[in-house]
Design an enzyme around this catalytic site. Structure first.
Site, short mmCIF file in Angstrom:
data_model
loop_
_atom_site.label_atom_id
_atom_site.label_comp_id
_atom_site.label_asym_id
_atom_site.label_seq_id
_atom_site.Cartn_x
_atom_site.Cartn_y
_atom_site.Cartn_z
N CYS A 26 -10.77 17.60 -12.14
CA CYS A 26 -10.13 17.28 -10.86
C CYS A 26 -10.85 17.89 -9.66
O CYS A 26 -10.60 17.50 -8.52
CB CYS A 26 -8.68 17.74 -10.87
SG CYS A 26 -7.68 16.92 -12.12
N CYS A 40 5.10 14.70 -9.88
CA CYS A 40 3.81 14.58 -10.55
C CYS A 40 2.96 13.55 -9.81
O CYS A 40 3.45 12.45 -9.50
CB CYS A 40 4.00 14.12 -11.99
SG CYS A 40 5.15 15.12 -12.96
N CYS A 41 1.71 13.87 -9.54
CA CYS A 41 0.86 12.92 -8.85
C CYS A 41 0.56 11.74 -9.77
O CYS A 41 0.44 11.90 -10.98
CB CYS A 41 -0.44 13.58 -8.39
SG CYS A 41 -1.59 13.98 -9.72
#
Length: 393
Positions: free
Chosen positions: A81, A211-212
């Site tokens: 990420c 939550c993305c």
């Protein structure tokens, strides 16, 4: 080390996977936007760093060859990420050390629907060491790995400090409120604390709206030296004042702390290095784009970045010190929770948002008087990049 200027930035609207463009189209489009913003022809770019996680080797070349086959070095970057910011870190090094005068960093991701997973099932996961620790610290069988990591970290923080579920949910509410003014964000509709808590439970304090989502998109930045900017008449408003990339230390795997396992110590170390290099107090930073892949990570990152003392995040949120009118505006873009999180693009999308903030061109998202801006991008496995941008003109 020479000063490094952000001459131009570009970003395309993030999309759901079902609406995604091809990765090379997204990467090329974002890169073109950054070059146009800078007023630089691709022929003047001397190096390029292309970040993505889900793709075959040399996807960076495929994305950039539409701009021209100029023969420059194109380096492909994958740091989970933190990929986009890692590409930015490499580009900054090239300019700062004098290896190049004009460098392009681009990040893109064409993601599939559903929870993140590993691409190769015939070998050990690079997260195997962390997974072993996690399995000893908590029972999360059947839970998607990222949810298990960050949900566990939030549960640990809540146990230590008595943090109620509403505190975490308030972060998701703020994200949507900020994203309402961001045309590049995927989720712009408002939500309430009650709606966030009523969404399906995931793990620990996390519900689905905390939550993305997996999304697709791209962003890019053109970096250059001050001399190059002068010679070509480029915008010299924004400079990278300081930057640090940190990977895991032994404390990450001490088998007692889920917060460390998701990068709390990496964040603290990278932030401390940046503040020391720049001679800046974190309380002097008015706007931050931090890695809110989950509400739990935004909360613990407040403290890791020094935005509020350890154990005070609940009060920080309750007092609205994380939004407009408070002490620091966190994720004016809506962050990953609302904007979306195409892994390779995220760090460069943060760079674009903060560049617009420092230029004073962020429209209704503008943080008034912003002269410093901090970006925080973390990936499991692990890597953390913290970048301090400054308005210099």
């Amino acid at each position: 080390m020479r000063p490094v200027l952000i001459a131009g930035v570009g970003m395309i609207p993030f999309r759901r996977p079902s609406q995604s463009l091809a990765y090379d189209v997204m990467g090329e489009t974002a890169a073109r936007a950054a070059l146009a913003d800078a007023g630089v022809d691709y022929a003047l770019v001397q190096q390029a760093y292309a970040g993505y996680v889900y793709g075959d080797s040399t996807c960076g070349q495929a994305a950039l060859y539409g701009l021209g086959t100029t023969g420059i070095p194109v380096v492909n970057v994958n740091n989970n990420c933190a990929t986009g910011s890692s590409a930015l870190w490499l580009a900054r090094q090239a300019v700062a050390t004098g290896a190049a005068d004009c460098v392009l960093a681009v990040g893109f991701e064409q993601m599939a629907r559903g929870a993140l997973g590993m691409a190769f099932g015939d070998r050990d996961s690079p997260l195997a060491r962390g997974d072993a620790v996690r399995s000893r610290l908590q029972d999360d069988e059947g839970v998607p790995f990222a949810v298990a990591y960050f949900g566990g970290a939030g549960a640990e923080y809540a146990r230590r400090h008595g943090t109620p579920p509403e505190t975490f949910a308030a972060i998701a509410v703020k994200a949507r409120r900020h994203a309402a003014h961001n045309p590049n964000a995927v989720f712009r509709d408002p939500v309430t604390v009650e709606e966030v808590l009523a969404s399906p439970a995931m793990y620990g304090p996390l519900t689905r709206l905390q939550c993305c989502p997996p999304t697709c998109g791209a962003a890019a930045a053109v970096l250059c030296s001050a001399d190059f900017a002068r010679r070509h008449g480029l915008d010299t408003t924004v400079t990278i004042r300081a930057q640090a990339l940190v990977t895991d230390t032994p404390g990450t795997f001490d088998e007692t702390d889920m917060m460390r396992l998701v990068g709390y110590d990496m964040t603290r170390a990278a932030a401390d290095r940046v503040y020391a290099e720049a001679g800046v107090d974190p309380l002097d930073v008015p706007v931050v784009e931090l890695h809110d892949c989950f509400t739990t990570n935004e909360l613990i990152s407040y403290e890791a970045l020094g935005l509020t003392p350890e154990g005070t995040a609940e009060k920080f949120i309750a007092d609205a010190d994380n939004t407009y009118g408070g002490r620091v505006v966190v994720n004016p873009s809506g962050g990953l929770l609302a904007k979306g999180h195409p892994l390779g693009a995220t760090g460069l999308a943060q760079c674009a948002e903060l560049t617009w903030q420092l230029r004073g061109t962020a429209g209704p998202r503008q943080v008034e008087g912003a002269n410093l801006a901090l970006a925080h991008n973390v990936g499991l496995g692990g890597a953390c990049v913290v970048t301090l941008l400054e308005r210099t003109a």
